[in-house]
Design a protein around this motif. Structure first.
Motif, PDB file in Angstrom:
ATOM      1  N   MET A   1      24.382  44.237 -39.555  1.00 33.91           N
ATOM      2  CA  MET A   1      25.799  44.499 -39.645  1.00 33.91           C
ATOM      3  C   MET A   1      26.505  43.180 -39.945  1.00 33.91           C
ATOM      4  SD  MET A   1      28.317  46.197 -36.794  1.00 33.91           S
ATOM      5  CE  MET A   1      28.148  47.903 -37.238  1.00 33.91           C
ATOM      6  N   THR A   2      27.282  43.183 -41.008  1.00 36.20           N
ATOM      7  CA  THR A   2      27.996  41.975 -41.411  1.00 36.20           C
ATOM      8  C   THR A   2      29.291  41.825 -40.624  1.00 36.20           C
ATOM      9  OG1 THR A   2      29.242  43.091 -43.149  1.00 36.20           O
ATOM     10  CG2 THR A   2      27.067  42.224 -43.751  1.00 36.20           C
ATOM     11  N   GLY A   3      29.916  40.684 -40.782  1.00 33.74           N
ATOM     12  CA  GLY A   3      31.187  40.435 -40.115  1.00 33.74           C
ATOM     13  C   GLY A   3      32.282  41.373 -40.590  1.00 33.74           C
ATOM     14  N   VAL A   4      32.254  41.710 -41.882  1.00 38.88           N
ATOM     15  CA  VAL A   4      33.241  42.635 -42.437  1.00 38.88           C
ATOM     16  C   VAL A   4      33.041  44.021 -41.840  1.00 38.88           C
ATOM     17  CG1 VAL A   4      34.042  43.749 -44.552  1.00 38.88           C
ATOM     18  CG2 VAL A   4      33.498  41.320 -44.564  1.00 38.88           C
ATOM     19  N   ASP A   5      31.786  44.455 -41.729  1.00 46.15           N
ATOM     20  CA  ASP A   5      31.508  45.770 -41.130  1.00 46.15           C
ATOM     21  C   ASP A   5      31.971  45.819 -39.686  1.00 46.15           C
ATOM     22  OD1 ASP A   5      30.354  46.787 -43.429  1.00 46.15           O
ATOM     23  OD2 ASP A   5      28.329  46.166 -42.850  1.00 46.15           O
ATOM     24  N   LEU A   6      31.678  44.765 -38.935  1.00 41.66           N
ATOM     25  CA  LEU A   6      32.077  44.717 -37.530  1.00 41.66           C
ATOM     26  C   LEU A   6      33.596  44.725 -37.388  1.00 41.66           C
ATOM     27  CD1 LEU A   6      31.130  44.455 -34.595  1.00 41.66           C
ATOM     28  CD2 LEU A   6      31.228  41.977 -34.891  1.00 41.66           C
ATOM     29  N   THR A   7      34.271  43.951 -38.227  1.00 40.88           N
ATOM     30  CA  THR A   7      35.730  43.909 -38.191  1.00 40.88           C
ATOM     31  C   THR A   7      36.318  45.276 -38.540  1.00 40.88           C
ATOM     32  OG1 THR A   7      35.683  41.587 -38.848  1.00 40.88           O
ATOM     33  CG2 THR A   7      37.762  42.736 -39.115  1.00 40.88           C
ATOM     34  N   THR A   8      35.761  45.918 -39.558  1.00 47.18           N
ATOM     35  CA  THR A   8      36.216  47.247 -39.949  1.00 47.18           C
ATOM     36  C   THR A   8      35.956  48.249 -38.839  1.00 47.18           C
ATOM     37  OG1 THR A   8      35.803  46.740 -42.267  1.00 47.18           O
ATOM     38  CG2 THR A   8      35.965  49.064 -41.686  1.00 47.18           C
ATOM     39  N   TRP A   9      34.803  48.155 -38.217  1.00 47.34           N
ATOM     40  CA  TRP A   9      34.414  49.082 -37.164  1.00 47.34           C
ATOM     41  C   TRP A   9      35.342  48.962 -35.947  1.00 47.34           C
ATOM     42  CZ3 TRP A   9      32.016  48.574 -32.237  1.00 47.34           C
ATOM     43  CH2 TRP A   9      31.474  49.762 -31.742  1.00 47.34           C
ATOM     44  N   ILE A  10      35.827  47.749 -35.664  1.00 53.14           N
ATOM     45  CA  ILE A  10      36.728  47.533 -34.522  1.00 53.14           C
ATOM     46  C   ILE A  10      38.186  47.783 -34.912  1.00 53.14           C
ATOM     47  CG2 ILE A  10      37.643  45.770 -32.947  1.00 53.14           C
ATOM     48  CD1 ILE A  10      34.812  44.533 -32.973  1.00 53.14           C
ATOM     49  N   LEU A  11      38.591  47.234 -36.043  1.00 56.97           N
ATOM     50  CA  LEU A  11      39.996  47.262 -36.435  1.00 56.97           C
ATOM     51  C   LEU A  11      40.477  48.664 -36.801  1.00 56.97           C
ATOM     52  CD1 LEU A  11      42.171  45.130 -36.654  1.00 56.97           C
ATOM     53  CD2 LEU A  11      41.596  44.847 -39.052  1.00 56.97           C
ATOM     54  N   GLY A  12      39.644  49.463 -37.440  1.00 53.14           N
ATOM     55  CA  GLY A  12      40.035  50.814 -37.837  1.00 53.14           C
ATOM     56  C   GLY A  12      40.479  51.668 -36.659  1.00 53.14           C
ATOM     57  N   PRO A  13      39.626  51.824 -35.632  1.00 57.98           N
ATOM     58  CA  PRO A  13      40.041  52.626 -34.478  1.00 57.98           C
ATOM     59  C   PRO A  13      41.222  52.033 -33.702  1.00 57.98           C
ATOM     60  CG  PRO A  13      37.662  52.434 -34.529  1.00 57.98           C
ATOM     61  CD  PRO A  13      38.195  51.517 -35.584  1.00 57.98           C
ATOM     62  N   VAL A  14      41.294  50.707 -33.615  1.00 60.27           N
ATOM     63  CA  VAL A  14      42.401  50.087 -32.876  1.00 60.27           C
ATOM     64  C   VAL A  14      43.727  50.366 -33.576  1.00 60.27           C
ATOM     65  CG1 VAL A  14      43.428  47.862 -32.219  1.00 60.27           C
ATOM     66  CG2 VAL A  14      41.015  48.294 -31.769  1.00 60.27           C
ATOM     67  N   LEU A  15      43.772  50.176 -34.891  1.00 61.51           N
ATOM     68  CA  LEU A  15      45.010  50.446 -35.627  1.00 61.51           C
ATOM     69  C   LEU A  15      45.354  51.932 -35.597  1.00 61.51           C
ATOM     70  CD1 LEU A  15      44.540  48.080 -38.696  1.00 61.51           C
ATOM     71  CD2 LEU A  15      46.148  47.807 -36.808  1.00 61.51           C
ATOM     72  N   GLY A  16      44.345  52.785 -35.694  1.00 62.84           N
ATOM     73  CA  GLY A  16      44.586  54.221 -35.609  1.00 62.84           C
ATOM     74  C   GLY A  16      45.111  54.637 -34.247  1.00 62.84           C
ATOM     75  N   LEU A  17      44.530  54.083 -33.181  1.00 62.23           N
ATOM     76  CA  LEU A  17      44.967  54.395 -31.821  1.00 62.23           C
ATOM     77  C   LEU A  17      46.400  53.928 -31.583  1.00 62.23           C
ATOM     78  CD1 LEU A  17      44.317  55.407 -28.943  1.00 62.23           C
ATOM     79  CD2 LEU A  17      43.543  53.077 -28.450  1.00 62.23           C
ATOM     80  N   MET A  18      46.721  52.730 -32.047  1.00 65.33           N
ATOM     81  CA  MET A  18      48.078  52.225 -31.851  1.00 65.33           C
ATOM     82  C   MET A  18      49.096  53.073 -32.620  1.00 65.33           C
ATOM     83  SD  MET A  18      47.981  49.965 -29.602  1.00 65.33           S
ATOM     84  CE  MET A  18      49.638  49.322 -29.673  1.00 65.33           C
ATOM     85  N   THR A  19      48.765  53.492 -33.827  1.00 65.75           N
ATOM     86  CA  THR A  19      49.660  54.378 -34.577  1.00 65.75           C
ATOM     87  C   THR A  19      49.857  55.680 -33.824  1.00 65.75           C
ATOM     88  OG1 THR A  19      48.903  53.406 -36.658  1.00 65.75           O
ATOM     89  CG2 THR A  19      50.007  55.540 -36.792  1.00 65.75           C
ATOM     90  N   GLN A  86      41.443  52.469 -49.433  1.00 67.83           N
ATOM     91  CA  GLN A  86      40.510  52.494 -50.560  1.00 67.83           C
ATOM     92  C   GLN A  86      40.523  51.199 -51.349  1.00 67.83           C
ATOM     93  OE1 GLN A  86      41.486  55.965 -52.859  1.00 67.83           O
ATOM     94  NE2 GLN A  86      39.747  57.070 -51.999  1.00 67.83           N
ATOM     95  N   GLN A  87      41.675  50.596 -51.487  1.00 68.88           N
ATOM     96  CA  GLN A  87      41.798  49.318 -52.183  1.00 68.88           C
ATOM     97  C   GLN A  87      42.104  48.194 -51.205  1.00 68.88           C
ATOM     98  OE1 GLN A  87      41.172  49.022 -55.457  1.00 68.88           O
ATOM     99  NE2 GLN A  87      40.682  51.194 -55.438  1.00 68.88           N
ATOM    100  N   GLY A  88      41.760  48.387 -49.937  1.00 65.93           N
ATOM    101  CA  GLY A  88      42.047  47.404 -48.906  1.00 65.93           C
ATOM    102  C   GLY A  88      41.204  46.151 -49.038  1.00 65.93           C
ATOM    103  N   LEU A  89      41.680  45.087 -48.449  1.00 69.75           N
ATOM    104  CA  LEU A  89      41.003  43.801 -48.550  1.00 69.75           C
ATOM    105  C   LEU A  89      39.595  43.839 -47.949  1.00 69.75           C
ATOM    106  CD1 LEU A  89      43.998  41.486 -47.618  1.00 69.75           C
ATOM    107  CD2 LEU A  89      43.073  41.935 -49.893  1.00 69.75           C
ATOM    108  N   LEU A  90      39.475  44.400 -46.753  1.00 72.33           N
ATOM    109  CA  LEU A  90      38.152  44.452 -46.125  1.00 72.33           C
ATOM    110  C   LEU A  90      37.226  45.424 -46.845  1.00 72.33           C
ATOM    111  CD1 LEU A  90      39.121  44.326 -42.355  1.00 72.33           C
ATOM    112  CD2 LEU A  90      38.196  42.491 -43.771  1.00 72.33           C
ATOM    113  N   THR A  91      37.767  46.491 -47.385  1.00 70.99           N
ATOM    114  CA  THR A  91      36.969  47.449 -48.147  1.00 70.99           C
ATOM    115  C   THR A  91      36.421  46.793 -49.404  1.00 70.99           C
ATOM    116  OG1 THR A  91      38.369  49.237 -47.325  1.00 70.99           O
ATOM    117  CG2 THR A  91      36.990  49.730 -49.225  1.00 70.99           C
ATOM    118  N   MET A  92      37.250  46.032 -50.086  1.00 66.28           N
ATOM    119  CA  MET A  92      36.789  45.354 -51.302  1.00 66.28           C
ATOM    120  C   MET A  92      35.801  44.244 -50.976  1.00 66.28           C
ATOM    121  SD  MET A  92      40.060  45.513 -53.927  1.00 66.28           S
ATOM    122  CE  MET A  92      40.922  44.160 -53.231  1.00 66.28           C
ATOM    123  N   LEU A  93      35.997  43.546 -49.869  1.00 67.44           N
ATOM    124  CA  LEU A  93      35.022  42.530 -49.449  1.00 67.44           C
ATOM    125  C   LEU A  93      33.667  43.157 -49.141  1.00 67.44           C
ATOM    126  CD1 LEU A  93      36.870  40.037 -47.082  1.00 67.44           C
ATOM    127  CD2 LEU A  93      35.624  39.501 -49.141  1.00 67.44           C
TER     128      LEU A  93
END
Length: 97
Positions: A1-19, A86-93
């Motif tokens: 698991m890369t750093g981008v995958d880990l960041t996406t895996w953590i950041l996605g649910p956190v931002l979704g939960l806060m919304t 879909q065109q997000g920075l972490l997605t493109m990375l």
């Protein structure tokens, strides 16, 4: 698991939960008689209030309506789209690697 995958895996649910919590916070403003210090409402207030307090100093209520939760829903949605869409920075990375 890369750093981008880990960041996406953590950041996605956190931002979704806060919304999600801010949307509930907007709904709670429709019921001013609700005691926000009691369960389960304090579970919504506790994580959102630190974001709302500084913004309330900058944005005054419009017509007696506190719009700061609406602003935060927009901010969290925008950040999630910029980073994880879909065109997000972490997605493109992640596609480059």
């Amino acid at each position: 698991m890369t750093g981008v995958d880990l960041t996406t895996w953590i950041l996605g649910p956190v931002l979704g939960l806060m919304t999600f919590l801010f949307i509930f916070r907007i709904i709670l403003t429709w019921y001013p008689q609700v005691n926000l210090n009691r369960l389960p409402f304090n579970l919504i207030v506790w994580p959102t209030e630190p974001f709302l307090v500084p913004l309330r100093k900058l944005v005054q209520p419009i017509g007696g309506v506190d719009i700061t939760p609406i602003i935060w829903v927009g901010i969290f949605s925008l950040v999630r789209e910029i980073l994880l869409g879909q065109q997000g920075l972490l997605t493109m990375l992640d596609r480059v690697n």
